[in-house]
Write a protein that holds these residues in place. Sequence first.
Motif, PDB file in Angstrom:
ATOM      1  N   GLY A 365     -12.539  27.509 -34.401  1.00  0.00           N
ATOM      2  CA  GLY A 365     -11.333  28.269 -34.640  1.00  0.00           C
ATOM      3  C   GLY A 365     -10.407  27.521 -35.580  1.00  0.00           C
ATOM      4  O   GLY A 365     -10.713  26.438 -36.070  1.00  0.00           O
ATOM      5  N   ALA A 366      -9.222  28.100 -35.801  1.00  0.00           N
ATOM      6  CA  ALA A 366      -8.253  27.485 -36.701  1.00  0.00           C
ATOM      7  C   ALA A 366      -7.800  26.120 -36.222  1.00  0.00           C
ATOM      8  O   ALA A 366      -7.428  25.249 -37.010  1.00  0.00           O
ATOM      9  N   ASP A 367      -7.848  25.922 -34.919  1.00  0.00           N
ATOM     10  CA  ASP A 367      -7.422  24.645 -34.352  1.00  0.00           C
ATOM     11  C   ASP A 367      -8.561  23.626 -34.299  1.00  0.00           C
ATOM     12  O   ASP A 367      -8.389  22.515 -33.783  1.00  0.00           O
ATOM     13  N   GLY A 368      -9.710  24.011 -34.840  1.00  0.00           N
ATOM     14  CA  GLY A 368     -10.846  23.098 -34.865  1.00  0.00           C
ATOM     15  C   GLY A 368     -11.704  23.126 -33.613  1.00  0.00           C
ATOM     16  O   GLY A 368     -12.738  22.450 -33.547  1.00  0.00           O
ATOM     17  N   LEU A 369     -11.314  23.897 -32.600  1.00  0.00           N
ATOM     18  CA  LEU A 369     -12.073  23.973 -31.354  1.00  0.00           C
ATOM     19  C   LEU A 369     -13.088  25.104 -31.404  1.00  0.00           C
ATOM     20  O   LEU A 369     -12.841  26.167 -32.001  1.00  0.00           O
ATOM     21  N   ARG A 370     -14.210  24.901 -30.790  1.00  0.00           N
ATOM     22  CA  ARG A 370     -15.279  25.884 -30.767  1.00  0.00           C
ATOM     23  C   ARG A 370     -14.929  27.037 -29.819  1.00  0.00           C
ATOM     24  O   ARG A 370     -14.341  26.843 -28.757  1.00  0.00           O
ATOM     25  N   VAL A 371     -15.332  28.231 -30.243  1.00  0.00           N
ATOM     26  CA  VAL A 371     -15.097  29.430 -29.436  1.00  0.00           C
ATOM     27  C   VAL A 371     -16.422  30.161 -29.274  1.00  0.00           C
ATOM     28  O   VAL A 371     -17.152  30.376 -30.247  1.00  0.00           O
ATOM     29  N   GLY A 372     -16.733  30.550 -28.034  1.00  0.00           N
ATOM     30  CA  GLY A 372     -17.972  31.251 -27.766  1.00  0.00           C
ATOM     31  C   GLY A 372     -17.893  32.718 -28.113  1.00  0.00           C
ATOM     32  O   GLY A 372     -16.833  33.243 -28.485  1.00  0.00           O
ATOM     33  N   LYS A 373     -19.027  33.412 -27.956  1.00  0.00           N
ATOM     34  CA  LYS A 373     -19.079  34.840 -28.250  1.00  0.00           C
ATOM     35  C   LYS A 373     -18.173  35.647 -27.326  1.00  0.00           C
ATOM     36  O   LYS A 373     -17.778  36.770 -27.646  1.00  0.00           O
ATOM     37  N   ASP A 374     -17.845  35.048 -26.178  1.00  0.00           N
ATOM     38  CA  ASP A 374     -16.960  35.719 -25.237  1.00  0.00           C
ATOM     39  C   ASP A 374     -15.498  35.478 -25.566  1.00  0.00           C
ATOM     40  O   ASP A 374     -14.604  35.938 -24.849  1.00  0.00           O
ATOM     41  N   GLY A 375     -15.230  34.754 -26.655  1.00  0.00           N
ATOM     42  CA  GLY A 375     -13.865  34.492 -27.078  1.00  0.00           C
ATOM     43  C   GLY A 375     -13.209  33.322 -26.375  1.00  0.00           C
ATOM     44  O   GLY A 375     -12.052  32.999 -26.653  1.00  0.00           O
ATOM     45  N   LYS A 376     -13.936  32.674 -25.477  1.00  0.00           N
ATOM     46  CA  LYS A 376     -13.368  31.550 -24.738  1.00  0.00           C
ATOM     47  C   LYS A 376     -13.638  30.230 -25.454  1.00  0.00           C
ATOM     48  O   LYS A 376     -14.731  30.000 -25.972  1.00  0.00           O
ATOM     49  N   ALA A 377     -12.606  29.384 -25.471  1.00  0.00           N
ATOM     50  CA  ALA A 377     -12.751  28.074 -26.089  1.00  0.00           C
ATOM     51  C   ALA A 377     -13.719  27.215 -25.281  1.00  0.00           C
ATOM     52  O   ALA A 377     -13.809  27.345 -24.052  1.00  0.00           O
ATOM     53  N   LEU A 378     -14.447  26.348 -25.965  1.00  0.00           N
ATOM     54  CA  LEU A 378     -15.419  25.481 -25.303  1.00  0.00           C
ATOM     55  C   LEU A 378     -14.675  24.268 -24.747  1.00  0.00           C
ATOM     56  O   LEU A 378     -14.389  23.299 -25.454  1.00  0.00           O
ATOM     57  N   LYS A 379     -14.369  24.341 -23.459  1.00  0.00           N
ATOM     58  CA  LYS A 379     -13.636  23.272 -22.786  1.00  0.00           C
ATOM     59  C   LYS A 379     -14.480  22.708 -21.641  1.00  0.00           C
ATOM     60  O   LYS A 379     -15.029  23.471 -20.843  1.00  0.00           O
TER      61      LYS A 379
END
Length: 595
Positions: A365-379
């Motif tokens: 994403g724009a913040d450099g964090l990965r986002v899954g197909k479900d729209g949730k950030a990879l945390k």
Amino acid sequence: MAACTLAFSLALAPLAAAPSATAATSDAGSGTTLKLALTGDIDSLNPFKAILASSTSILALEYQSLVSYGPKDNEEIPGMADKWETSPDGKVWTFHMPKDRKWSDGEPITANDAAWTFKAIQGNDALKQANGSLLESVASAEAADDETLVVTLKEPQAPNPGTQLPIMPAHIWSAVDPATFANEKDSVGSGPFIVSNYDKSSGVTLKANPNYWQGEAKIAGITYIPYKNTDAAVQALKTGELDIVNGLTPAQYNALKDVDGITTNAGTGRRYQAIGINPGTQTADGTPMGDGNVALQDLKVRQAIVMAIDNKTLLEKVLQGLGEPATGEVPAAYPQYNWKTDELPLQYNVEAANKLLDEAGYAKGADGLRVGKDGKALKLRLTGRNSDATHQQMADYIKPWLKEIGIDVTTAMKASAQINDDSTVGNYDLYFTGWGMGPEPDYQLSINTCASRPNADGTGATSENNYCDPAFDALYKAQHVELDQTKRSALVTQAQEMIHKAAVNDVIYYANSLEAYRSDRFEPFTTQPEVGGVITGQNGPWSYYYATPISTTATDSADGGFNAAYVVAPVVIVLLAGGGFFLYRRRRATSDERE
């Protein structure tokens, strides 16, 4: 043509100035107590249940296996049995139990005790937690008479079944519920020290066993005193409140090098340090359990995490080089089974890690964090033990490394018992873990099989990191029955490589065992192995059994070597068909030493 097996006895040559049982007995009355730090949690003092190293290291002083490992080089020596042999087809093992051995309460040790122990585990799932997987190849264990135990296997196996299991006194454990018996006070055992009392606040007290078959120890007992962390334990060592401290950080170890009255030791490590990655925990029947992040069920995500972590830097910066780079789960201390490779398949490579996550469908994403197909950030959550300072130090490196590939990580340090409970039932994403092992790799591999998965409540078998792959199970079975040493070593190496590629366990390094003791109170301790070995965490009780207070040395010239006068060690040789290849059985499977 079936392999034929020969058994004979070979008298061991005495090591230099080995202490005699007579000297040990006469010195025991001095009342000297060896004081050690207890910085980890005690999960249980029930040998059927205990897994944590802090517990099993204590139990190893109290309970013997049929076959033991000596201090010189982890050589196979008599334990509760003085000799053993196998049938021509390799399926029947016969162990001889000397009739003069006694339990600490004076009751005779017989083959019935060993048979009861084997059967108790086989017949009760609640007793399988610590050692259940070790007996999967055992068809039966019967006492032919008081001095003869006959263990029949379902198929030939490489590991000696006599090294696998601590034997319990049947007259004690058959009178209680062995699954719930705490075993925390006035216990009965066969080793050189016996637990007399355990209290969470005051620690564990052991007394010397007057009936130990090699003679009573020179010290009256051992006290494990609880400390919140190694910093507090180090201060206690300096003030004389403790005699030995292990699990030192590199900084603590270096700071103690020049302290008067204290000697440091950096022994060859038999442990590995790793990060466990939850691949999706399941129960023994395949039912999902735990709260692990579903993203980790994707192999590419797990592999990316492994490739984003710079193990070399962790060894240099956190451990200050006091260890060795790791490959697989068998430490370099055991070269026969260590996975030797100059380039790991999932070696440190940030670019490749980012590519894997792109392929897995996790866009940045724009913040450099990965986002899954479900729209949730990879945390993800990364947990470690609050009793080990290196865990937080490693976390401080790993968090920004994973952020570099777009994974947000939160860290938390918890009590050892909590980490153990959480990892057993799958309530984790990433966590620092570690296991120690003896020369025999069978158990370490077995806890990665599908059969090692626990019940829904965490009871039953013990899994290392909830890994289950039928292909790995087949490889485990192949090495388990392979009697050709060269072929077996290759299979064990392949198994370690498979675990690595599955990215369920990122083995970081093999740390040296950093320890220090009061050399103004005790003579140099017996190390295992004899050259460059460890004092604490041995495959046996030798360092403590031969502990020699300075005050006793005027009347005893012993230097703490193994008492060979008491040993006629069987050397079991397998003559394979058509080649004259000899396999010396010097192996061990162990469940003790989970961190």
